[in-house]
Write a protein that holds these residues in place. Sequence first.
Motif, PDB file in Angstrom:
ATOM      1  N   PHE A  23      36.190 -16.829  70.471  1.00 18.14           N
ATOM      2  CA  PHE A  23      35.657 -16.224  71.948  1.00 18.14           C
ATOM      3  C   PHE A  23      36.579 -15.276  72.744  1.00 18.14           C
ATOM      4  N   LYS A  24      37.452 -14.800  72.219  1.00 19.22           N
ATOM      5  CA  LYS A  24      37.906 -13.474  72.740  1.00 19.22           C
ATOM      6  C   LYS A  24      37.068 -12.272  72.581  1.00 19.22           C
ATOM      7  N   TYR A  25      36.263 -12.266  71.752  1.00 19.06           N
ATOM      8  CA  TYR A  25      35.166 -11.200  71.365  1.00 19.06           C
ATOM      9  C   TYR A  25      34.090 -11.429  72.353  1.00 19.06           C
ATOM     10  N   CYS A  26      33.779 -12.673  72.674  1.00 17.93           N
ATOM     11  CA  CYS A  26      32.762 -12.924  73.809  1.00 17.93           C
ATOM     12  C   CYS A  26      33.328 -12.603  75.261  1.00 17.93           C
ATOM     13  N   LYS A  27      34.701 -12.911  75.245  1.00 18.97           N
ATOM     14  CA  LYS A  27      35.159 -12.521  76.525  1.00 18.97           C
ATOM     15  C   LYS A  27      35.205 -11.027  76.869  1.00 18.97           C
ATOM     16  N   GLU A  28      35.555 -10.364  75.657  1.00 13.92           N
ATOM     17  CA  GLU A  28      35.656  -8.870  75.991  1.00 13.92           C
ATOM     18  C   GLU A  28      34.134  -7.948  75.995  1.00 13.92           C
ATOM     19  N   SER A  29      33.180  -8.875  75.403  1.00 10.68           N
ATOM     20  CA  SER A  29      31.875  -8.349  75.556  1.00 10.68           C
ATOM     21  C   SER A  29      31.146  -8.529  76.842  1.00 10.68           C
ATOM     22  N   MET A  30      31.483  -9.594  77.536  1.00 13.66           N
ATOM     23  CA  MET A  30      30.871  -9.947  78.848  1.00 13.66           C
ATOM     24  C   MET A  30      31.631  -9.526  80.092  1.00 13.66           C
ATOM     25  N   HIS A  31      30.765  -9.104  80.897  1.00 11.72           N
ATOM     26  CA  HIS A  31      31.122  -8.671  82.268  1.00 11.72           C
ATOM     27  C   HIS A  31      31.775  -9.628  82.922  1.00 11.72           C
ATOM     28  N   ASP A  32      32.856  -9.416  83.851  1.00 10.01           N
ATOM     29  CA  ASP A  32      33.510 -10.415  84.572  1.00 10.01           C
ATOM     30  C   ASP A  32      32.385 -11.368  85.599  1.00 10.01           C
ATOM     31  N   ASN A  33      31.278 -10.538  85.902  1.00 14.70           N
ATOM     32  CA  ASN A  33      30.379 -11.155  86.879  1.00 14.70           C
ATOM     33  C   ASN A  33      29.242 -11.476  85.991  1.00 14.70           C
ATOM     34  N   PHE A  34      29.446 -11.914  84.750  1.00 19.21           N
ATOM     35  CA  PHE A  34      28.265 -12.532  83.931  1.00 19.21           C
ATOM     36  C   PHE A  34      27.547 -13.488  84.400  1.00 19.21           C
ATOM     37  N   GLU A  35      26.237 -13.506  84.517  1.00 16.45           N
ATOM     38  CA  GLU A  35      25.531 -14.535  85.095  1.00 16.45           C
ATOM     39  C   GLU A  35      26.022 -14.910  86.584  1.00 16.45           C
ATOM     40  N   ASN A  36      26.305 -14.063  87.329  1.00 13.05           N
ATOM     41  CA  ASN A  36      27.105 -14.563  88.761  1.00 13.05           C
ATOM     42  C   ASN A  36      27.937 -15.330  88.783  1.00 13.05           C
ATOM     43  N   ASP A  37      29.046 -14.972  87.936  1.00 16.96           N
ATOM     44  CA  ASP A  37      30.307 -15.576  87.957  1.00 16.96           C
ATOM     45  C   ASP A  37      30.248 -16.717  87.166  1.00 16.96           C
ATOM     46  N   GLU A  38      29.503 -16.971  85.992  1.00 18.22           N
ATOM     47  CA  GLU A  38      29.432 -17.957  84.953  1.00 18.22           C
ATOM     48  C   GLU A  38      29.927 -17.671  83.608  1.00 18.22           C
TER      49      GLU A  38
END
Length: 284
Positions: free
Chosen positions: A201-216
């Motif tokens: 899931f570190k790959y998910c973390k790196e691929s997702m913006h910090d404001n993913f789905e309005n802070d979700e």
Amino acid sequence: MRKDYNIIKDKFNTFIHSWKTKETEDLENLVITDIHAFLSTVNNKEGEQHTIFGIRDFIKEIPDTDCLEYDICHFVCRLNDKKAHQSAEVAFVASNQNGDRFVFVATFCNVWVKVAETWKLAEIRMDVKDYETPLRDYFAEKWYFEEPLANLTASVHLPCIFPDLDTPYFRIPEMEDILTEEEKIKECFAKFCYGIDWIIFKYCKESMHDNFENDEKHHFIAATKFARQRFRYWCSPYSLEITELTEDKASAKATSLVPDCKINRVDFVKENGKWQIIRYSEGA
């Protein structure tokens, strides 16, 4: 290096197409003679079926059906002058004229080597997730399928892919910038899906913006990881069609041959030269 990337992509496409045709005459141009192959459909503890002859037998012995459709998804290739590491998920639908079919996904982590100015497969690692469809038992007469839940026993048939070590992102972390903007977006999504499918899931973390789905972002990763862990395999074989693309924003439609995978809309933003997912909507 871009030329090498294209050669590997074309040769992988040719290799997968050989499953459909069962033609192996060109196999010497695709794989080295002493290739190492680890195939989850082979019923021994490591799934070993080495050498070009083992690959030829595997292709020739794929169960016959009237039609075999496939879609190559999440192609990723990292390479240097002499070696390449490549991954992909390939969705298949095998069917007969009476309507019976078998749905499965083959996940690959492969190693390529440069031989006389071209590229050949030197190692194949393949895990197959089967779906409960009418021809599943017919395929199981020739192919081995493990139980869907991740139970550790003394005789367990371990996955052939060791996801933390075999991923191209680990093997060659950085390489020359040779991808188009659309390819960079698709690779971002591929990395996100690889993280979910192999519980990295570190790959998910790196691929997702910090404001993913309005802070979700935190909730999505926690909930998805919790749901994912009990299953042996989890596949996300989506083809990504870029529908909108500007300098720093992109939208795409994700579709799949696998009925269990819902149609999705994925939105991306680009910050500091890097594309990340900001929205991921199932059924959109």
